[in-house]
Design a protein around this motif. Structure first.
Motif, PDB file in Angstrom:
ATOM      1  N   THR A   1       0.884  -1.271  -0.019  1.00 13.75           N
ATOM      2  CA  THR A   1      -0.104   0.222   0.004  1.00 13.75           C
ATOM      3  C   THR A   1       0.990   1.137  -0.084  1.00 13.75           C
ATOM      4  O   THR A   1       0.441   2.171  -0.743  1.00 13.75           O
ATOM      5  N   LEU A   2       1.847   1.191   0.740  1.00 16.06           N
ATOM      6  CA  LEU A   2       2.738   2.312   0.765  1.00 16.06           C
ATOM      7  C   LEU A   2       3.432   2.716  -0.600  1.00 16.06           C
ATOM      8  O   LEU A   2       3.539   3.976  -1.000  1.00 16.06           O
TER       9      LEU A   2
ATOM     10  N   GLU B   1       2.259   1.731  -3.566  1.00 17.98           N
ATOM     11  CA  GLU B   1       1.065   2.237  -4.334  1.00 17.98           C
ATOM     12  C   GLU B   1       0.777   3.621  -4.255  1.00 17.98           C
ATOM     13  O   GLU B   1       0.692   4.472  -4.972  1.00 17.98           O
ATOM     14  N   GLU B   2       0.846   4.120  -2.878  1.00 18.78           N
ATOM     15  CA  GLU B   2       0.673   5.626  -2.533  1.00 18.78           C
ATOM     16  C   GLU B   2       1.579   6.351  -2.941  1.00 18.78           C
ATOM     17  O   GLU B   2       1.248   7.279  -3.561  1.00 18.78           O
TER      18      GLU B   2
ATOM     19  N   ASN C   1       1.248   7.185  -6.646  1.00 15.16           N
ATOM     20  CA  ASN C   1       0.005   7.714  -7.164  1.00 15.16           C
ATOM     21  C   ASN C   1      -0.184   8.989  -6.556  1.00 15.16           C
ATOM     22  O   ASN C   1      -1.692   9.463  -6.718  1.00 15.16           O
ATOM     23  N   ASP C   2       0.715   9.416  -5.680  1.00 11.31           N
ATOM     24  CA  ASP C   2      -0.061  10.751  -4.950  1.00 11.31           C
ATOM     25  C   ASP C   2      -0.037  11.812  -5.877  1.00 11.31           C
ATOM     26  O   ASP C   2       0.902  12.351  -6.657  1.00 11.31           O
TER      27      ASP C   2
ATOM     28  N   THR D   1       9.169   6.611  -5.497  1.00 10.93           N
ATOM     29  CA  THR D   1       8.777   5.316  -5.696  1.00 10.93           C
ATOM     30  C   THR D   1       9.993   4.360  -5.908  1.00 10.93           C
ATOM     31  O   THR D   1      10.058   3.253  -5.385  1.00 10.93           O
TER      32      THR D   1
ATOM     33  N   LEU E   1       4.024   9.732   4.214  1.00  2.25           N
ATOM     34  CA  LEU E   1       3.119   8.565   3.675  1.00  2.25           C
ATOM     35  C   LEU E   1       2.766   7.805   5.073  1.00  2.25           C
ATOM     36  O   LEU E   1       1.215   7.330   4.741  1.00  2.25           O
TER      37      LEU E   1
ATOM     38  N   VAL F   1      -0.658   9.686   6.077  1.00  3.91           N
ATOM     39  CA  VAL F   1      -1.504   9.546   5.353  1.00  3.91           C
ATOM     40  C   VAL F   1      -2.165   8.216   5.326  1.00  3.91           C
ATOM     41  O   VAL F   1      -3.445   8.079   5.230  1.00  3.91           O
ATOM     42  N   LEU F   2      -1.432   7.239   5.614  1.00  2.11           N
ATOM     43  CA  LEU F   2      -1.895   6.029   5.485  1.00  2.11           C
ATOM     44  C   LEU F   2      -2.129   5.204   7.046  1.00  2.11           C
ATOM     45  O   LEU F   2      -2.503   4.009   7.254  1.00  2.11           O
TER      46      LEU F   2
END
Length: 304
Positions: free
Chosen positions: A127-128, A130-131, A134-135, A147, A237, A240-241
């Protein structure tokens, strides 16, 4: 000489002669004044130079036990620091007043348990990444850069300094990459297709020309990228997550090792991949995996 003058002379020594920082001197004041307060209660009178010289190992152990079990109990790390402060104080007494107490050397600092690495879960790491990719608030090439770096940390187990040391002559990445890690030790690391693709995406979007001898990863103004930038990116990150504070760039390296081991990876092979000089350093990941399995078992057990 009364206890007030003893303590005052010690603090003046730390401030005027050793020129220690104000906060450090304040910490010594707290430690030694607390020690004096205990002795006053313990012996029924305030400490003097002769009484400080006459303290037995039992007296010192009683004080440390008190600090372990008082209203604000101290852990092993704080007890070890407190014992160090007492030794500094007695060293001063010996040099300045000829007061020594060799029994303090008989008191050992408590053993500190080895803290286990705190990896992300497999889903958390996925998930990290991907975030990061796609931020929408990030410039595309910067998002691709971050990334690529995070993918190198998790997918290849690199230290952040090792990822940032990759130069133009290493590009395009092949099936393996030779890196020089801690202590000048070289190791050869397999590079997964997902890592190669991520770095290639960054190189395609990067607006700067990168020569063979140049570090690949650049700052927004074209300079060499600093580790603090990636550390702040991870901080954003995890915020956010909703990830814990332990979700740092280095935690991705921990995650690489832990997830490999959980998937059946050989411990000695993981040692080589991480560049550890000793297998005992790598074995801590076996403890992490065992700890995780015990937690799962406790949660699932019908009588847990």
């Amino acid at each position: 000489m009364d206890s007030t003058h003893i303590l005052g002379g010690f603090l003046n020594h730390l401030t005027d002669e050793r020129r220690l920082a104000e906060k450090t001197v304040a910490a010594y004041r707290t430690d030694i004044s607390g020690f004096f307060a205990f002795l006053t209660e313990h012996n029924g009178r305030a400490p003097t130079l002769p009484s400080l010289a006459a303290l037995s190992p039992r007296d010192f152990r009683a004080y440390l036990a008190y600090r372990r079990s008082g209203d604000m109990p101290l852990g092993s790390k704080s007890i070890a620091r407190l014992l160090s402060a007492l030794r500094t104080f007695y060293h001063y007494l010996d040099e300045r007043h000829g007061v020594s107490n060799s029994t303090l050397n008989l008191i050992s600092a408590p053993r500190r348990g080895r803290s286990l690495p705190k990896p992300l879960s497999v889903d958390g790491a996925k998930t990290l990444l991907e975030e990061a990719a796609n931020d929408p608030d990030m410039t595309p090439w910067v998002a691709a850069r971050d990334t690529a770096i995070l993918t190198l940390l998790y997918g290849a187990g690199l230290r952040i300094s090792e990822a940032l040391s990759i130069c133009g002559h290493d590009i395009p990445l092949g099936a393996a990459l030779t890196l020089t890690g801690k202590g000048g030790k070289q190791r050869r690391i397999p590079i997964l297709p997902v890592i190669r693709d991520s770095v290639a995406d960054y190189m395609r979007l990067c607006p700067y020309v990168i020569d063979e001898s140049d570090p690949v990863f650049r700052g927004v103004r074209g300079g060499v990228l600093q580790p603090a930038i990636i550390q702040r990116r991870m901080q954003h990150l995890r915020s956010v997550l909703g990830l814990p504070d332990t979700a740092t760039p280095h935690a991705l390296r921990h995650s690489f090792a832990t997830h490999l081991l959980a998937g059946g990876g050989d411990l000695r092979a993981i040692q080589d991949l991480l560049g550890h000089a000793s297998l005992s350093t790598t074995q801590i990941y076996a403890e992490v995996d065992a700890s995780r399995l015990m937690a799962v078992h406790a949660k699932a057990h019908p009588r847990g």
